[in-house]
Scaffold this motif. Structure first.
Motif, short mmCIF file in Angstrom:
data_model
loop_
_atom_site.label_atom_id
_atom_site.label_comp_id
_atom_site.label_asym_id
_atom_site.label_seq_id
_atom_site.Cartn_x
_atom_site.Cartn_y
_atom_site.Cartn_z
N SER A 100 2.61 -12.55 -19.41
CA SER A 100 3.98 -12.88 -18.75
C SER A 100 4.11 -14.49 -19.62
CB SER A 100 3.57 -13.40 -17.26
OG SER A 100 2.71 -14.41 -17.17
N ASN A 101 5.58 -14.73 -19.71
CA ASN A 101 5.77 -15.70 -20.33
C ASN A 101 5.57 -16.92 -19.52
OD1 ASN A 101 7.17 -14.69 -22.83
ND2 ASN A 101 8.83 -14.17 -21.67
N LYS A 102 5.67 -17.12 -18.24
CA LYS A 102 5.30 -18.26 -17.74
C LYS A 102 3.85 -18.63 -17.65
CE LYS A 102 5.95 -20.80 -13.31
NZ LYS A 102 6.27 -20.60 -11.75
N ASN A 103 3.51 -19.76 -18.23
CA ASN A 103 2.18 -20.57 -18.29
C ASN A 103 1.39 -19.74 -19.33
OD1 ASN A 103 2.81 -22.58 -16.49
ND2 ASN A 103 2.05 -21.28 -14.49
N LYS A 104 2.11 -19.16 -20.36
CA LYS A 104 1.37 -18.59 -21.34
C LYS A 104 0.35 -19.81 -22.08
CE LYS A 104 2.86 -15.83 -24.55
NZ LYS A 104 3.18 -14.99 -25.64
N TYR A 105 0.84 -20.86 -22.20
CA TYR A 105 -0.07 -21.74 -22.85
C TYR A 105 -0.71 -22.84 -21.97
CZ TYR A 105 2.30 -20.21 -26.91
OH TYR A 105 2.77 -19.40 -28.12
N LYS A 106 -0.33 -22.90 -20.73
CA LYS A 106 -0.73 -23.93 -19.61
C LYS A 106 -1.98 -23.30 -18.77
CE LYS A 106 0.92 -27.09 -16.27
NZ LYS A 106 0.27 -26.35 -14.95
N VAL A 107 -2.80 -23.84 -18.39
CA VAL A 107 -3.85 -23.40 -17.40
C VAL A 107 -4.27 -24.45 -16.50
CG1 VAL A 107 -6.49 -22.44 -17.04
CG2 VAL A 107 -5.01 -22.11 -18.92
N LYS A 137 0.61 -1.12 -0.13
CA LYS A 137 0.09 0.05 0.14
C LYS A 137 0.83 1.32 -0.08
CE LYS A 137 -3.66 -0.09 2.50
NZ LYS A 137 -4.59 0.04 3.60
N GLY A 138 0.56 2.19 -0.77
CA GLY A 138 1.14 3.57 -1.04
C GLY A 138 2.41 3.33 -1.92
N THR A 139 2.64 2.24 -2.21
CA THR A 139 4.25 2.23 -3.27
C THR A 139 3.92 1.74 -4.36
OG1 THR A 139 4.51 -0.27 -2.60
CG2 THR A 139 5.21 1.49 -0.94
N ARG A 140 5.10 1.55 -5.04
CA ARG A 140 4.93 1.07 -6.81
C ARG A 140 5.02 -0.51 -6.74
NH1 ARG A 140 10.07 0.20 -8.82
NH2 ARG A 140 11.67 1.23 -7.61
N TYR A 141 5.31 -0.99 -5.42
CA TYR A 141 5.75 -2.43 -5.44
C TYR A 141 4.54 -3.29 -5.47
CZ TYR A 141 10.17 -0.36 -4.11
OH TYR A 141 11.28 0.38 -4.21
N GLY A 142 4.54 -4.25 -6.31
CA GLY A 142 3.40 -5.24 -6.40
C GLY A 142 3.69 -6.42 -7.58
N THR A 143 2.83 -7.32 -7.33
CA THR A 143 2.93 -8.38 -8.53
C THR A 143 1.55 -8.91 -8.62
OG1 THR A 143 4.10 -10.22 -9.15
CG2 THR A 143 3.64 -10.11 -7.04
N VAL A 144 1.50 -10.08 -9.30
CA VAL A 144 0.35 -11.05 -9.37
C VAL A 144 0.46 -12.33 -9.24
CG1 VAL A 144 -1.82 -11.83 -10.91
CG2 VAL A 144 -1.18 -9.46 -11.00
N THR A 145 -0.36 -13.12 -8.37
CA THR A 145 0.01 -14.54 -8.39
C THR A 145 0.08 -15.28 -9.50
OG1 THR A 145 -2.29 -15.16 -7.68
CG2 THR A 145 -0.71 -14.50 -5.89
N ASN A 146 0.87 -16.47 -9.71
CA ASN A 146 0.82 -17.35 -10.84
C ASN A 146 -0.11 -18.25 -10.67
OD1 ASN A 146 1.80 -19.34 -9.29
ND2 ASN A 146 4.02 -19.18 -9.71
N GLU A 147 -0.07 -19.20 -11.71
CA GLU A 147 -1.30 -20.19 -11.63
C GLU A 147 -1.18 -21.28 -10.29
OE1 GLU A 147 -3.79 -20.76 -13.49
OE2 GLU A 147 -3.05 -19.36 -15.30
N ASP A 148 -0.12 -21.23 -9.83
CA ASP A 148 0.14 -21.88 -8.45
C ASP A 148 -0.09 -21.19 -7.19
OD1 ASP A 148 0.82 -24.29 -9.82
OD2 ASP A 148 2.94 -23.40 -10.14
N GLY A 149 -0.65 -20.11 -7.37
CA GLY A 149 -0.92 -18.94 -6.25
C GLY A 149 0.19 -18.29 -5.59
N GLU A 150 1.62 -18.37 -6.05
CA GLU A 150 2.52 -17.94 -5.58
C GLU A 150 3.00 -16.58 -6.08
OE1 GLU A 150 5.39 -20.85 -6.83
OE2 GLU A 150 4.83 -22.41 -5.26
#
Length: 831
Positions: A140-147, A72-85
């Motif tokens: 993102s490149n990781k899991n572009k083709y895998k769900v 919160k209040g910063t530019r730092y962040g990301t999104v979890t991958n298909e494994d929730g990590e």
């Protein structure tokens, strides 16, 4: 560096000894893993700064992919991958508040202290069930083709690796890499054993799998019509899910061979709008825009708007197709537990002719691809569909949820269809033109409830619900017919040297003053099909979830209305489903499945008698394996399907005079084979799709006692496809952002679309190659399809005359795939 590692190792050993003396073994394992992760994830980039990583799960223990993680209040962040990590890197030392959020998910916060040169482990457990998390595509490149998980519309609560069925998913990222513009544009290459049958200038998907034509679903609801629906445009597609084997239980009603399910784009709550421009061979031009964002600042009211317009020429002389697509979606979060969504999609298509067929008395692929059966003097055909869908999602508490949806689809066609009446041995052809008009109205409603119950060591994952549907169609293909399309001065039309330009006086006027319902009621094209189904499934999860036994049953009542009480069919059917899946390892599972299918069929035979429902059963075995921490996956399946009441063209000349598109029902067919699918990121920045299928599909019983042992129409014995995509990722390099991609399609042992004559189609070999460049928000992609410019066929059949003459002989019908053509797309992402 060595001192730091020794100190950490010593701390780890000390903690392990203390944990052994004072806590259960599972606590030792958990904390040891945390320290090991800390030891191995300190990189040179984090020498002066720290990092935060962890895993986000739901209250039912499922992983939570595509969840936003921010400080919160910063530019730092990301999104979890298909494994929730997730992993937030290069965070300066200090105190922060972490916020996790996603569409349909109540935000959660935690305070965290970051120390330089260390990675802090912070895990979250959310109170939302996985089935309500939105599927968000991430560049993102990781899991572009895998769900890892199916969409909500499949109603499955478990990861794909645990489901006792072969499910393959084609992502929107993969479609973009292949420059796919609609669902028939080569999308089947990404799924083992799936093929597209050429038909009516590719306005309809017409996909075959496991030896049978599979129905089109949209967001979990059956959209199959006698001549529809229109092929979905890529602008509206989030993913395409191919469910192999009977899907009747999960998806209302489905073919024994499987279904394909179009999952449309929904609002994500993230401002990720984009626009693309495309051009290519045969006068291809296209523009598409995807607008995705919030209407209100609190994020409760969201929108998404996809629009596309396309013009495309044809390898057929004088032919063309113009279309536009508009698809707005609105989603409103009433409270933390309830969300409603409204979606509307419309497509409008104009085509000079629906038929791209070639004809020859000699054999397949005899004429030039430029041959055009129609004429530029004829009016173009116009097609449209309107699709309105409403969704309701509500969390009941204790992990239970209720989902409901209803859809209304209206499809129409106005045009005229030219077709040969006779073909002479030298290629002289006489053509007729008949009115072609259809109206179809499809209504669907579904309600499902799901959640977990615990009885001792067994977790019962319960799913129950009802679904209803009604399909009405009206067609007119006979009320107005011109028996001979005469050229100027009665010139002869020859397939090897065609002459065009039909005088105005020789073109019929199609009288549409009476409604299509009036005109259709007097012929065999009127359809009224209604069904209601109720189902219950219990997935018993035992041995801490390693062993999963699925027991399910479905009751369906279907009514097919004929012209008289004697031709009205009413069926009450119970369909069982039994599946078993076992996790041999965390990333390796084996499964087996027995399932039955029941599918009412629209339409009537030449005499006006409604078709009996399809019945079938499937026995299947398979293995599923994730590799390299889930970056790529392999699926192997072996199956055997018995199918009854299969539709096939009626070749009786007397019947065809009554109904030129007449069909009959065979007694029984059997399909059996094996399938292998490989998908995912094989190595860093290298994504792969590779598949193979062996299909043995034959007629085993025949009402006419002449077709037993013959291959089922349009089946393919051997199919293999491959696709590679590599993106250079190296800062400072001239090649950074440059990508190469390409693939192949091979089909061997192809059978024509008729059981009357056991004809084979030529082998299919196609190769494609392209390149792309990504810089910031801009991506430029180019692809050459059919690189070797081979004459490839997507369909073939044979019309056999019982009494050939000097001017009228039996002939072959076929449709070419596109000759060599190139495409270029420029895409811009606004954020």
């Amino acid at each position: 560096m060595q001192v730091k590692q020794i100190m950490l190792l010593g701390t780890l050993c000390t903690y392990a000894l203390a944990a052994t003396a004072n806590s259960p073994q599972k606590h030792l394992t958990s904390n040891t893993n945390a320290y090991v992760r800390t030891l191995h994830n300190i990189s040179d980039d984090e020498q002066q700064n720290g990092g935060i990583r962890g895993r986000i799960t739901t209250s039912d223990g499922s992983v939570a992919p595509k969840v936003s993680v921010k400080l919160k209040g910063t530019r730092y962040g990301t999104v979890t991958n298909e494994d929730g990590e997730y992993h937030v890197k290069k965070v300066p030392e200090g105190d922060y508040v972490m916020v996790v959020s996603a569409v349909g998910l109540q935000a959660n916060e935690k305070a965290v202290h970051v120390v330089g040169r260390k990675t802090v482990i912070v895990d979250f457990s959310l109170t939302e069930s996985q089935a309500q998390l939105a599927v968000v595509e991430v560049n993102s490149n990781k899991n572009k083709y895998k769900v890892n998980r199916p969409s909500n519309s499949l109603r499955l609560q478990s990861p794909i690796i645990e489901v006792p069925q072969n499910i393959q998913i084609v992502t929107s990222q993969l479609m973009a890499d292949q420059l796919v513009f609609d669902v028939v544009d080569g999308i089947t290459r990404n799924v083992s054993g799936a093929t597209r049958l050429g038909h009516w200038d590719a306005q309809y998907a017409n996909i075959f799998m496991r030896g049978t034509n599979i129905p089109a679903f949209r967001n979990g609801m059956n959209q199959k019509m006698p001549w529809g629906p229109l092929a979905d445009d890529a602008a509206t597609i989030d993913r395409v899910e191919f469910v192999k084997g009977p899907a009747g239980f999960m998806m209302a009603n489905g073919e024994p061979g499987g279904i394909y399910n179009i999952v449309t784009k929904k609002p994500t709550g993230m401002d990720r709008s984009s626009i693309s421009l495309s051009g290519g061979g045969y006068n291809l031009g296209r523009v598409a825009a995807d607008l995705d964002g919030k209407i209100t600042k609190d994020g409760r009211l969201l929108y998404r708007l996809n629009v596309a317009a396309q013009t495309k020429g044809s390898y057929n002389k004088y032919n063309y197709t113009d279309k536009y697509v508009i698809a707005p979606v609105i989603s409103y979060k009433i409270d933390s537990n309830t969300t409603v969504t409204a979606e509307y999609t419309t497509q409008h298509v104009e085509a000079q002719a629906l038929g791209t067929y070639g004809f020859s008395p000699k054999g397949f692929a005899d004429t030039d691809p430029s041959f055009f059966l129609g004429d530029p003097a004829l009016d173009p055909a116009k097609l449209y569909d309107h699709n309105v869908t409403l969704y309701f999602n509500h969390r009941l508490g204790s992990g239970w949820q209720i989902n409901a949806q209803a859809a209304y689809v209206r499809y129409g066609l106005d045009g005229g269809t030219p077709w040969p009446s006779t073909i002479a041995p030298n290629g002289d052809m006489r053509r007729y033109l008949n009115i072609s008009e259809e109206l179809a109205i499809n209504k669907n409603a579904q309600v499902s409830i799901f959640g977990d119950l615990v009885t001792g060591p067994v977790v019962h994952r319960i799913l129950t619900g009802i679904d209803m549907g009604n399909l009405k169609t009206w067609g007119d293909f006979s009320s107005v017919t011109l028996n001979d399309l005469q050229l100027e001065n009665n010139a002869t039309f020859n397939i090897y040297n065609p002459v065009y330009g039909i005088p105005f006086k020789n073109i019929p006027f199609f009288d549409r003053s009476r409604s299509i319902q009036n005109r259709s009621g007097s012929n065999v094209y009127a359809t009224n099909l209604t069904y209601t189904g109720a189902y219950l499934q219990d997935e018993l999860r035992m041995l801490e979830g390693k062993l999963r036994l699925t027991l399910a049953g479905r009751f369906t009542r279907a009514i097919t209305v004929g012209k008289t009480n004697l031709t009205q069919l009413s069926d009450n059917v119970f369909s069982p489903r039994v599946g078993l899946s076992y996790s041999i390892l965390k990333d390796l599972s084996a499964y087996t499945l027995y399932d039955q299918a029941f599918l009412p069929q629209a339409g009537q035979n030449w005499a006006g008698e409604p078709f009996k429902p399809v019945r079938g059963n499937n026995i299947e075995f398979g293995l599923k394996k994730d590799w390299l921490d889930g970056k790529w996956n392999t699926t192997f399946a072996a199956y055997r399907i018995i199918k009854k009441n299969v539709l096939t063209p009626d070749l009786d000349p007397a019947h065809l005079r009554v109904n030129p598109n007449a069909q009959i029902q065979l007694g029984e067919t059997r399909s059996q084979g094996i399938e292998l699918d490989i998908n995912g990121e094989i190595t860093r920045n290298l994504n792969l799709v590779l598949n193979y299928a062996y299909t043995d599909a034959k007629v085993t019983k025949d009402n006419r006692n002449i077709l037993v042992g013959r291959r089922t129409p349009n089946s393919v014995k051997h199919i293999t496809n491959g696709w590679l995509y590599y993106r250079f990722r190296r800062d400072g390099s001239l090649l950074n952002g440059f990508g190469l991609n390409g693939g192949y399609q091979i089909q061997l042992g192809r059978y024509a679309g008729s059981t009357a004559a056991p004809l084979s189609l030529p082998a299919y070999y196609r190769f494609d190659a392209g390149a792309s460049y990504e810089k910031g928000r801009i991506t430029i992609s180019a692809l050459v399809n059919n690189l070797l410019d081979r004459r490839l066929l997507t369909q073939g059949s044979y019309t056999q005359l019982s009494a050939p003459t000097a001017t009228s002989v039996s002939y072959y019908t076929y449709i070419y795939d596109m000759p060599r053509n190139a495409r270029v797309t420029i895409a811009y992402r606004f954020k």
